[in-house]
Motif scaffolding. Sequence first.
Motif, PDB file in Angstrom:
ATOM      1  N   GLY A  87       0.805  -1.239  -0.171  1.00  4.93           N
ATOM      2  CA  GLY A  87      -0.054   0.138  -0.083  1.00  4.93           C
ATOM      3  C   GLY A  87       0.808   1.388  -0.078  1.00  4.93           C
ATOM      4  N   PRO A  88       1.502   1.530  -1.020  1.00  8.36           N
ATOM      5  CA  PRO A  88       2.358   2.890  -1.269  1.00  8.36           C
ATOM      6  C   PRO A  88       1.174   3.710  -1.328  1.00  8.36           C
ATOM      7  CG  PRO A  88       2.583   1.584  -3.235  1.00  8.36           C
ATOM      8  CD  PRO A  88       1.851   0.733  -2.333  1.00  8.36           C
ATOM      9  N   ILE A  89       1.488   5.104  -0.571  1.00  5.32           N
ATOM     10  CA  ILE A  89       0.573   6.155  -0.893  1.00  5.32           C
ATOM     11  C   ILE A  89       0.599   6.608  -2.199  1.00  5.32           C
ATOM     12  CG2 ILE A  89      -0.085   8.571   0.049  1.00  5.32           C
ATOM     13  CD1 ILE A  89       1.029   7.677   2.923  1.00  5.32           C
ATOM     14  N   LYS A  90      -0.755   6.859  -2.740  1.00  7.29           N
ATOM     15  CA  LYS A  90      -0.801   7.724  -4.136  1.00  7.29           C
ATOM     16  C   LYS A  90      -0.697   9.269  -3.774  1.00  7.29           C
ATOM     17  CE  LYS A  90      -3.486   3.914  -5.986  1.00  7.29           C
ATOM     18  NZ  LYS A  90      -4.788   3.303  -6.473  1.00  7.29           N
ATOM     19  N   THR A  91      -0.331   9.847  -5.032  1.00  8.68           N
ATOM     20  CA  THR A  91      -0.166  11.360  -4.738  1.00  8.68           C
ATOM     21  C   THR A  91      -1.581  11.620  -4.673  1.00  8.68           C
ATOM     22  OG1 THR A  91       1.772  11.252  -6.068  1.00  8.68           O
ATOM     23  CG2 THR A  91       0.483  13.321  -5.751  1.00  8.68           C
ATOM     24  N   GLY A  92      -1.908  12.643  -3.619  1.00  6.98           N
ATOM     25  CA  GLY A  92      -3.312  12.917  -3.292  1.00  6.98           C
ATOM     26  C   GLY A  92      -3.489  14.435  -3.134  1.00  6.98           C
ATOM     27  N   SER A  93      -4.411  15.050  -3.264  1.00  6.86           N
ATOM     28  CA  SER A  93      -4.612  16.352  -2.898  1.00  6.86           C
ATOM     29  C   SER A  93      -6.270  16.759  -2.545  1.00  6.86           C
ATOM     30  CB  SER A  93      -4.317  17.483  -4.045  1.00  6.86           C
ATOM     31  OG  SER A  93      -5.154  17.050  -4.889  1.00  6.86           O
ATOM     32  N   ARG A  94      -6.391  17.746  -1.776  1.00  8.30           N
ATOM     33  CA  ARG A  94      -7.654  18.094  -1.321  1.00  8.30           C
ATOM     34  C   ARG A  94      -8.049  19.541  -1.502  1.00  8.30           C
ATOM     35  NH1 ARG A  94      -8.505  16.114   4.442  1.00  8.30           N
ATOM     36  NH2 ARG A  94      -7.808  18.054   5.228  1.00  8.30           N
ATOM     37  N   ILE A  95      -9.229  19.849  -1.874  1.00  7.84           N
ATOM     38  CA  ILE A  95      -9.743  21.305  -2.022  1.00  7.84           C
ATOM     39  C   ILE A  95     -10.355  21.379  -0.549  1.00  7.84           C
ATOM     40  CG2 ILE A  95     -11.061  22.882  -3.018  1.00  7.84           C
ATOM     41  CD1 ILE A  95     -10.924  21.194  -5.394  1.00  7.84           C
ATOM     42  N   ASP A  96      -9.840  22.356   0.485  1.00  7.42           N
ATOM     43  CA  ASP A  96     -10.437  22.836   1.397  1.00  7.42           C
ATOM     44  C   ASP A  96     -11.319  24.113   1.511  1.00  7.42           C
ATOM     45  OD1 ASP A  96      -9.070  20.511   2.868  1.00  7.42           O
ATOM     46  OD2 ASP A  96      -7.523  21.975   3.724  1.00  7.42           O
ATOM     47  N   VAL A  97     -11.347  24.897   0.727  1.00  6.56           N
ATOM     48  CA  VAL A  97     -11.783  26.330   0.720  1.00  6.56           C
ATOM     49  C   VAL A  97     -11.694  26.524  -0.779  1.00  6.56           C
ATOM     50  CG1 VAL A  97     -11.943  27.097   2.819  1.00  6.56           C
ATOM     51  CG2 VAL A  97     -10.188  27.462   1.422  1.00  6.56           C
ATOM     52  N   PRO A  98     -12.821  26.873  -1.522  1.00  8.90           N
ATOM     53  CA  PRO A  98     -14.205  27.212  -0.788  1.00  8.90           C
ATOM     54  C   PRO A  98     -14.819  25.657  -0.765  1.00  8.90           C
ATOM     55  CG  PRO A  98     -14.499  27.984  -3.050  1.00  8.90           C
ATOM     56  CD  PRO A  98     -12.984  27.840  -2.960  1.00  8.90           C
ATOM     57  N   ARG A  99     -15.903  25.498  -0.037  1.00  4.42           N
ATOM     58  CA  ARG A  99     -16.490  24.076  -0.102  1.00  4.42           C
ATOM     59  C   ARG A  99     -18.070  24.369  -0.600  1.00  4.42           C
ATOM     60  NH1 ARG A  99     -15.043  18.879   1.545  1.00  4.42           N
ATOM     61  NH2 ARG A  99     -13.048  18.731   0.834  1.00  4.42           N
ATOM     62  N   ASN A 100     -18.664  25.494  -0.514  1.00  2.18           N
ATOM     63  CA  ASN A 100     -19.923  25.876  -1.120  1.00  2.18           C
ATOM     64  C   ASN A 100     -20.224  27.017  -1.530  1.00  2.18           C
ATOM     65  OD1 ASN A 100     -20.563  26.751   1.631  1.00  2.18           O
ATOM     66  ND2 ASN A 100     -20.927  24.491   2.167  1.00  2.18           N
ATOM     67  N   LYS A 101     -20.188  28.061  -0.882  1.00  2.00           N
ATOM     68  CA  LYS A 101     -20.692  29.552  -1.436  1.00  2.00           C
ATOM     69  C   LYS A 101     -19.817  30.309  -1.349  1.00  2.00           C
ATOM     70  CE  LYS A 101     -25.600  29.367  -1.372  1.00  2.00           C
ATOM     71  NZ  LYS A 101     -26.478  28.704  -0.935  1.00  2.00           N
ATOM     72  N   VAL A 102     -19.611  31.475  -2.070  1.00  2.00           N
ATOM     73  CA  VAL A 102     -18.543  32.478  -1.971  1.00  2.00           C
ATOM     74  C   VAL A 102     -19.606  33.773  -2.553  1.00  2.00           C
ATOM     75  CG1 VAL A 102     -16.386  31.373  -2.038  1.00  2.00           C
ATOM     76  CG2 VAL A 102     -17.381  32.327  -4.165  1.00  2.00           C
ATOM     77  N   LYS A 103     -18.892  34.965  -2.266  1.00  2.00           N
ATOM     78  CA  LYS A 103     -19.320  36.326  -2.789  1.00  2.00           C
ATOM     79  C   LYS A 103     -18.515  36.307  -4.046  1.00  2.00           C
ATOM     80  CE  LYS A 103     -20.979  39.122   0.873  1.00  2.00           C
ATOM     81  NZ  LYS A 103     -21.730  37.837   1.698  1.00  2.00           N
ATOM     82  N   PRO A 104     -19.331  36.688  -5.185  1.00  2.00           N
ATOM     83  CA  PRO A 104     -18.659  37.003  -6.213  1.00  2.00           C
ATOM     84  C   PRO A 104     -17.356  37.899  -6.264  1.00  2.00           C
ATOM     85  CG  PRO A 104     -20.979  37.251  -6.725  1.00  2.00           C
ATOM     86  CD  PRO A 104     -20.805  37.126  -5.109  1.00  2.00           C
ATOM     87  N   GLY A 105     -16.623  37.596  -7.190  1.00  2.00           N
ATOM     88  CA  GLY A 105     -15.186  38.530  -7.058  1.00  2.00           C
ATOM     89  C   GLY A 105     -14.085  37.716  -6.574  1.00  2.00           C
ATOM     90  N   ARG A 106     -13.006  38.206  -5.972  1.00  2.00           N
ATOM     91  CA  ARG A 106     -11.711  37.662  -5.666  1.00  2.00           C
ATOM     92  C   ARG A 106     -12.016  36.742  -4.429  1.00  2.00           C
ATOM     93  NH1 ARG A 106      -6.067  39.085  -7.139  1.00  2.00           N
ATOM     94  NH2 ARG A 106      -6.956  38.583  -9.140  1.00  2.00           N
ATOM     95  N   ASN A 107     -11.599  35.480  -4.383  1.00  2.00           N
ATOM     96  CA  ASN A 107     -11.550  34.811  -3.468  1.00  2.00           C
ATOM     97  C   ASN A 107     -10.377  33.774  -3.538  1.00  2.00           C
ATOM     98  OD1 ASN A 107     -14.513  34.281  -1.908  1.00  2.00           O
ATOM     99  ND2 ASN A 107     -14.788  35.001  -4.301  1.00  2.00           N
ATOM    100  N   THR A 108     -10.028  33.298  -2.326  1.00  2.00           N
ATOM    101  CA  THR A 108      -9.127  32.202  -2.382  1.00  2.00           C
ATOM    102  C   THR A 108      -9.215  30.767  -2.487  1.00  2.00           C
ATOM    103  OG1 THR A 108      -7.681  33.689  -1.090  1.00  2.00           O
ATOM    104  CG2 THR A 108      -6.554  31.612  -1.161  1.00  2.00           C
ATOM    105  N   ILE A 109      -8.843  30.014  -3.344  1.00  2.00           N
ATOM    106  CA  ILE A 109      -9.099  28.527  -3.369  1.00  2.00           C
ATOM    107  C   ILE A 109      -7.792  27.821  -2.828  1.00  2.00           C
ATOM    108  CG2 ILE A 109      -9.371  26.653  -4.829  1.00  2.00           C
ATOM    109  CD1 ILE A 109     -10.250  28.470  -7.114  1.00  2.00           C
ATOM    110  N   ALA A 110      -7.915  27.069  -1.869  1.00  2.00           N
ATOM    111  CA  ALA A 110      -6.771  26.522  -1.162  1.00  2.00           C
ATOM    112  C   ALA A 110      -7.118  24.995  -0.430  1.00  2.00           C
ATOM    113  CB  ALA A 110      -6.492  27.357   0.231  1.00  2.00           C
ATOM    114  N   GLY A 111      -6.016  24.393  -0.291  1.00  2.00           N
ATOM    115  CA  GLY A 111      -5.922  23.136   0.200  1.00  2.00           C
ATOM    116  C   GLY A 111      -4.689  22.441   0.533  1.00  2.00           C
ATOM    117  N   VAL A 112      -4.646  21.152   0.660  1.00  2.00           N
ATOM    118  CA  VAL A 112      -3.488  20.307   1.051  1.00  2.00           C
ATOM    119  C   VAL A 112      -3.290  19.291  -0.116  1.00  2.00           C
ATOM    120  CG1 VAL A 112      -3.204  20.965   3.689  1.00  2.00           C
ATOM    121  CG2 VAL A 112      -4.631  18.918   2.421  1.00  2.00           C
TER     122      VAL A 112
END
Length: 564
Positions: free
Chosen positions: A454-479
């Motif tokens: 069971g070697p770990i496969k390269t993975g990633s996750r989106i933490d934000v945003p998860r549902n709603k944001v205000k239109p305009g500039r926002n940050t998309i982020a994760g690990v």
Amino acid sequence: MEPRTRPPGWAAALAGVTAGAVALGIAQLVAGVFGGTSPIIAVGNSAVDNTPLWLKEWAIRTFGENDKNVLIGGILVVVALLAAALGVLSRRRVGFGVAGLWLFGLVGMVAVLTGAEAGPLAILPPLIGAGAGAMTLSSLFRRLEPPPWAESERAEVLAAAKTDDSHAAAESDDAHAAAEHDDSHAATERDDSEKPEMPPVMRAGSELHAFSRRRLLTGVGVGVGVAGVSGIAGQLLSGRNDVSGARTAVAKALPTAATPLPPLPAGVEFKIPNLSPFSTPNHDFYRVDTALVVPAVDPKSWTLKIHGMVDKPIEITFDDLIKRPLMEADVTLTCVSNEVNGPYVGNARWLGVRMADVLREAGLQANADMLLSTSSDGWTCGTPIDIVMDGRDALFAIAMNGEVLPVSHGFPVRQVVPGLYGYVSATKWVTDIKVTRYDLDEAYWTPRGWSAMGPIKTGSRIDVPRNKVKPGRNTIAGVAWAQHRGIEKVEVQVDDGDWRVARLAEVPGPDTWRQWAIDWDFTPGLHTIRCRATDGTGQTQTANGAPPAPNGATGYPTVLMEAV
Ligand SMILES: Nc1nc2c(c(=O)[nH]1)N[C@H]1C(S)=C(S)[C@@H](COP(=O)(O)O)O[C@H]1N2
Ligand SMILES: [Mo]
């Protein structure tokens, strides 16, 4: 003969459930006294061990880390229904119900005996519990039976009427006893000859009830009381197995690393709200294991045996272990059951002893390729020897984020191996390592549908945003993570547009996850966000979707969200 009316179904069911409760309560008490497993836990354990893969996956998907509580709750409901059914069956013959209870006792004994921690006393809880349940059932059914009490009462009334008033008042107790005694003989003789009429108390409306609701309910009340008190007492007594005191003692004398790591670089964190912190606090760290009751392992009696294909088998104590040079390592753990975008990944700074050093003392034979580690509760794990020995920070860990291992995370000692999913590397409560070969031995999950490797496969996750944001500039982020290979790049795509490269936070090394972030101008409306990571070898995670089984989920993490 007397009119023999069967007790109503609800009364019989109630008697059955009460008998079941007494059986479980007493079993719990006996388990508390003798240090065994309660039959519910034993049955739960064998359910865990024998659950087919699809059901396990469904349970994890549906209930997440609550799956154990759901399992125990489900078993209790099934047991209550079966007990009610035994009660109803006992209307034909109490013997049927009693036999059924002994059968459950037998199932409990088998479940306990096939468990890993079974000592010879382990059969006592289900055995004595079943006996107590059987006694309860028969005694409640005696209460459900028609008139013996009614008769003796009637006889008392008759006897009292025949007796002289003043005499009776003076010797009422004796007379009472004598009347009862006489009556019991009279009743048996009379059974064949006379047909006593049912006294009026036996009639409710026009329906004939051949039992007293009050007598039953008193019996049920006593039974529920016994079940509750013995269950709680049993729970308290098993509290003796609590290791929190031992854990505090280790905490007070927690050794420091011979080679401490520098503090984490300031740049490991972007400090974006709702983005996973670089270090996962212990109380937030995901927990995955097969243990329904967390093993209580006292470091005073803990030992680690290393045997099998070694030059010299060794057995070390906790003191032996922590006297060795301790080291620290930042390692992200990941569970193979983690779905894409799922929660079963966490990062910690571990303190422990290099596994390779301890193993070298035993002397690994050249043709061995697997470490079969076993936990105190009998779970097993197969780890490739070459990975553990290749110089990476594979540890017997005793602390996590500066704190003694929490009991649920393996106190007093667990394995941590960067780059391998937990099921093939991260044995908690580890007590035994057999040096062996993959073609000779098999670990817990292998026959249950998961790959031996069971070697770990390269993975990633989106933490934000998860549902709603205000239109305009926002940050998309994760690990993102690719333990021991490191993360080189993370890209983000919104609504099938171009892939754009996200900025990466710093990392202390290749064995941890890495925060990533990118700013985005969202137009109003629904959007789909995807991400993908590339590891230190230049490999990008695949877009092809695969479920967790047999060796880890794949596919791009995707979030559907709305700018409003
Ligand atoms: N004794 C024991 N150790 C175990 C397991 C287990 O079921 N029993 N599960 C493994 C799995 S599948 C994972 S992903 C990790 C999770 O470790 P954690 O609960 O500390 O996060 O522990 C591993 N160690
Ligand atoms: Mo796992």
